[in-house]
Design a protein around this motif. Structure first.
Motif, PDB file in Angstrom:
ATOM      1  N   PRO A  84       0.843  -1.201   0.000  1.00 31.00           N
ATOM      2  CA  PRO A  84       0.000   0.000   0.000  1.00 31.00           C
ATOM      3  C   PRO A  84       0.877   1.250   0.000  1.00 31.00           C
ATOM      4  O   PRO A  84       1.791   1.375   0.799  1.00 31.00           O
ATOM      5  N   LEU A 171      -8.289  13.726  -4.150  1.00 32.21           N
ATOM      6  CA  LEU A 171      -8.379  12.311  -4.532  1.00 32.21           C
ATOM      7  C   LEU A 171      -7.747  12.094  -5.895  1.00 32.21           C
ATOM      8  O   LEU A 171      -7.087  11.075  -6.129  1.00 32.21           O
ATOM      9  N   SER A 182      -8.962   2.538  -0.238  1.00 33.75           N
ATOM     10  CA  SER A 182      -9.617   1.378  -0.842  1.00 33.75           C
ATOM     11  C   SER A 182     -11.119   1.510  -0.904  1.00 33.75           C
ATOM     12  O   SER A 182     -11.756   0.913  -1.758  1.00 33.75           O
ATOM     13  N   HIS A 183     -11.729   2.338  -0.005  1.00 41.30           N
ATOM     14  CA  HIS A 183     -13.177   2.352  -0.037  1.00 41.30           C
ATOM     15  C   HIS A 183     -13.726   3.411  -0.984  1.00 41.30           C
ATOM     16  O   HIS A 183     -14.913   3.616  -1.064  1.00 41.30           O
ATOM     17  N   ILE A 184     -12.850   4.091  -1.730  1.00 39.26           N
ATOM     18  CA  ILE A 184     -13.327   5.152  -2.612  1.00 39.26           C
ATOM     19  C   ILE A 184     -13.056   4.761  -4.051  1.00 39.26           C
ATOM     20  O   ILE A 184     -11.991   4.235  -4.378  1.00 39.26           O
ATOM     21  N   GLN A 185     -14.033   5.043  -4.890  1.00 43.02           N
ATOM     22  CA  GLN A 185     -13.844   4.843  -6.322  1.00 43.02           C
ATOM     23  C   GLN A 185     -14.204   6.134  -7.021  1.00 43.02           C
ATOM     24  O   GLN A 185     -15.179   6.781  -6.664  1.00 43.02           O
ATOM     25  N   LEU A 186     -13.426   6.489  -8.038  1.00 45.92           N
ATOM     26  CA  LEU A 186     -13.777   7.661  -8.825  1.00 45.92           C
ATOM     27  C   LEU A 186     -14.441   7.184 -10.103  1.00 45.92           C
ATOM     28  O   LEU A 186     -13.862   6.423 -10.859  1.00 45.92           O
ATOM     29  N   ALA A 187     -15.665   7.630 -10.311  1.00 44.03           N
ATOM     30  CA  ALA A 187     -16.405   7.172 -11.479  1.00 44.03           C
ATOM     31  C   ALA A 187     -16.742   8.362 -12.358  1.00 44.03           C
ATOM     32  O   ALA A 187     -17.035   9.448 -11.869  1.00 44.03           O
TER      33      ALA A 187
ATOM     34  N   LYS B   3     -17.029  11.513 -10.186  1.00 41.97           N
ATOM     35  CA  LYS B   3     -17.884  11.447  -9.008  1.00 41.97           C
ATOM     36  C   LYS B   3     -17.210  10.528  -8.008  1.00 41.97           C
ATOM     37  O   LYS B   3     -16.610   9.526  -8.383  1.00 41.97           O
ATOM     38  N   LYS B   5     -17.383   7.718  -5.404  1.00 39.40           N
ATOM     39  CA  LYS B   5     -18.311   6.656  -5.005  1.00 39.40           C
ATOM     40  C   LYS B   5     -17.751   5.954  -3.784  1.00 39.40           C
ATOM     41  O   LYS B   5     -16.621   5.485  -3.808  1.00 39.40           O
ATOM     42  N   THR B   6     -18.583   5.905  -2.742  1.00 36.99           N
ATOM     43  CA  THR B   6     -18.170   5.159  -1.554  1.00 36.99           C
ATOM     44  C   THR B   6     -19.234   4.111  -1.272  1.00 36.99           C
ATOM     45  O   THR B   6     -20.396   4.311  -1.580  1.00 36.99           O
ATOM     46  N   PRO B   7     -18.868   2.996  -0.656  1.00 32.84           N
ATOM     47  CA  PRO B   7     -19.875   1.987  -0.341  1.00 32.84           C
ATOM     48  C   PRO B   7     -20.857   2.500   0.689  1.00 32.84           C
ATOM     49  O   PRO B   7     -20.486   3.173   1.650  1.00 32.84           O
ATOM     50  N   ILE B  16     -14.749  -4.535   1.080  1.00 35.79           N
ATOM     51  CA  ILE B  16     -13.728  -3.859   0.274  1.00 35.79           C
ATOM     52  C   ILE B  16     -12.436  -3.722   1.062  1.00 35.79           C
ATOM     53  O   ILE B  16     -11.341  -3.861   0.521  1.00 35.79           O
ATOM     54  N   PRO B  21      -5.010  -3.907  -0.498  1.00 35.93           N
ATOM     55  CA  PRO B  21      -3.643  -4.376  -0.229  1.00 35.93           C
ATOM     56  C   PRO B  21      -3.196  -3.995   1.174  1.00 35.93           C
ATOM     57  O   PRO B  21      -3.453  -2.896   1.643  1.00 35.93           O
TER      58      PRO B  21
END
Lengths: 331, 315
Positions: A84, A171, A182-187, B3, B5-7, B16, B21
């Protein structure tokens, strides 16, 4: 920890593994059972060696049995995921470091001046909530027309948007380094606007079904002999695309042929003429504006300041009289 | 336009986080799947491997046509499955005339293929064919002993690679504290020749001996097979370097309420909550106590009436 035997046995206690590199089989091995027996024998020897080393480790007593702390394994195996990466410092963190601003711990319960009680800092019934302010005193710089409460709310909204934008920027910086949490995704929400094209609208379910039924009919025989699938919508506009008038006209309203030719003529003329007034549309617009004016008049009577009057000028469209252009573009 | 996105649910967030890692990694999960054609032997092999690693393995039973691990284009499906199930070792079985009873054991790094070893299975004996005392059967998930015998494992390149891959496949969870009562099985791998490895799985019986160390006895329990090494692919040097990187030692977490004193040594604070001595429930109800109370109550009643009368009389 290597084995302390004369024979060179490599023992890796962290993995409970033993390796005997010095054994070689007399070629060829005699029979299957002999081979198995010999393997088991050698295996027992090796396992005994591991157990020797294992049981001699200092052990603590546990409910189920003696617990032993294993040494870290010697053979290195590859990781399954990358290490990480540390998060790059955010813009605020850099600024705080440069200025020497330290983070101060904030209390959860704060004294509220207004009510004289101890309230929580964030959440339900909090300390400095916007909706609890009863009076905002007017300053000289205030414009007479605006609502200070609404102004405060609008400012807060702007602040929140700014914070969100900054968070997104931070971000994005993290993504560049490869250290997105890890809990964030950029869409991506919508495609970027290219030139004058607007973002393509998402097709609804019904639209997709119509298009699918159209595509299903795109066969050599026009989809007539294909088996219909379950759930497939029948075509909206089936078959005939040309309307032929009946040869013999029955008793009815008027002559259909005359209507047909008139329609075609109007279309042709309206395309080429420039002074077209859509009478229906003009009447609608006039009526709507009149209603609005009436509403504003009523509002004006109740309110005191005169400067609240909307600065809209009503433009009346002149009604032109043209013969055939009356039925211009009718909707 | 991006945007964030978070769970939205805690469960999703925890899942997740499990897949993120980490600095120190625990056991790898195994994915067991098959290609277009499999034989009886291969099916049995795959099921037995799945049973051996029940907790940390995922078994796919469908045929996968487009997986060809050794070809450049045939790996995408494997990588996708690895990403989907969060598995970093896979065992892919297939059967063809050219390569009968073929097993490809591979590892992934960051969900991309790291290395591959292809072995053929011969002389397979399944777990059911062994007869033994059922009390010895090893439990699922216990840490196994692993033994490698033979100079081939050191001299031959392919066998060296196979040794590493087998170790990774068989070792299970990486633990710091081990319970010595829970050791019950061992894997024995012997390099019979330069391309053949005899693999077997045995249960261990610990017998009393004079010293602390018990005497080990191996009883063949599980599947035994001959692995014939066919092809292998070593990892890229750069990828290998990156995968072998270890994290620096983490600074130990601070324990609260504990401090070191030069004179007194390790000093700790214990916070005792208020004790309500009066209202603590007694742990036992003595029968004698009950009877005593009953008698005292009765006596009290009689006493009550008597003194009152006396008082009235006196007054």
């Amino acid at each position: 920890m290597t084995g302390m035997d004369t024979q060179e046995h490599q023992i890796d206690l962290g993995h409970l593994m033993a390796f005997d590199p010095l054994h070689h089989f007399p070629s060829p091995p005699t029979s299957r059972e002999e081979l198995v027996k010999e393997c088991l024998q050698k295996g027992t020897v090796l396992v005994q060696l591991i157990a020797d080393a294992l049981f001699n480790l200092p052990s603590t007593e546990d409910i189920d049995g003696p617990l032993v702390k294993l040494p870290p394994p010697m053979t290195r195996l590859p990781r399954e995921k990358h290490l990480p990466k540390p998060k790059p410092p955010t813009k605020w963190e850099l600024f705080a470091k440069a200025k020497g601003i330290k983070n101060r711990k904030k209390d959860k319960i704060v004294y509220d001046e207004q009510t004289g009680t101890w309230k929580r800092r964030h959440g339900y019934d909090r300390v400095n909530d916007d909706k609890d302010i009863p009076i905002i005193e007017a300053k000289m710089t205030d414009e007479p027309g605006e609502d200070p409460f609404a102004k405060r709310q609008a400012e807060k909204k702007k602040r929140v948007e700014k914070h969100e934008k900054n968070r997104l920027q931070n971000l994005k910086q993290a993504v560049k380094v490869g250290a997105l949490p890890s809990h964030i995704q950029l869409a991506a929400t919508a495609l970027p606007i290219t030139g004058t094209q607007a973002a393509p609208k998402k097709a609804s379910k019904n639209e997709l079904q119509d298009i699918a039924s159209m595509a299903a009919a795109a066969t050599a025989s026009g989809g007539k002999f294909d088996k219909k699938l379950v759930g497939e919508k029948p075509e909206k506009h089936k078959g005939k695309y040309r309307k032929f008038l009946p040869v013999v006209e029955g008793t009815g309203i008027g002559s259909q042929e005359k209507q047909q030719t008139e329609k075609v003529l109007n279309r042709l003329i309206s395309k080429n003429s420039h002074e077209i007034l859509n009478v229906d549309k003009a009447i609608n617009m006039y009526n709507v504006k009149k209603e609005k004016k009436r509403k504003n008049q009523r509002g004006k009577d109740s309110s005191t300041s005169s400067k609240l009057k909307p600065k809209k000028q009503l433009q009346k469209k002149s009604l032109k009289k043209g013969g055939s252009s009356k039925k211009g573009k009718s909707k | 336009m991006l945007k964030i996105k978070t769970p939205k649910s805690g469960k999703a967030r925890r899942e997740i986080e499990k897949r993120a890692p980490k600095l120190v990694e625990s056991g790898k999960k195994t994915l067991i799947l098959q290609g277009t054609k499999t034989s009886n032997v291969l099916n049995a092999v795959l099921t037995e491997i799945y049973h051996l690693k029940k907790d940390s393995a995922v078994r796919y039973t469908r045929k996968n046509e487009n997986i060809r691990p050794f070809e450049s284009g045939g790996e995408t499906s494997l990588e996708f499955f690895s990403l989907k199930t969060d598995c970093s070792i896979f065992v892919f079985g297939s059967h063809s005339k050219k390569r009968p009873d073929n097993l490809v054991i591979g590892r992934t790094y960051d969900h991309h293929i790291y290395d591959l070893v292809e072995v053929g299975v011969e002389n397979f004996k399944s777990m059911e064919s062994f007869t033994y005392d059922k009390k010895l059967s090893p439990k699922v998930g216990s840490k196994p002993f692993i033994a490698f015998i033979g100079e081939g494992f050191e001299s031959v390149d392919e066998l060296k690679h196979l040794k590493e891959v087998l170790l990774d496949l068989l070792r299970g969870e990486v633990v710091e504290n081990l319970n010595l009562a829970g050791l019950d099985h061992a894997y024995i791998c012997t390099a019979v020749s330069s391309n053949r490895v005899f693999f077997t799985h045995c249960a261990m019986r610990l017998k009393k001996s004079g010293t602390i160390v018990p005497r080990m006895e191996l009883v063949e329990v599980g599947p035994s097979m001959d692995l014939v090494v066919r092809r292998h692919r070593l990892p890229n040097d750069s990828v290998r370097k990156e995968a072998m990187k270890t994290a620096k030692e983490q600074p130990k977490k601070k324990v609260k309420n504990v401090s070191q004193d030069v004179i007194q040594g390790k000093v700790g604070k214990i916070y005792v909550p208020d004790q309500q001595v009066g209202s603590v429930a007694l742990p036992y109800k003595a029968k004698g106590l009950k009877r005593e109370r009953r008698e005292a109550k009765m006596k009290h009643e009689t006493n009550d009436r008597a003194p009152k009368k006396q008082k009235e009389n006196s007054e």
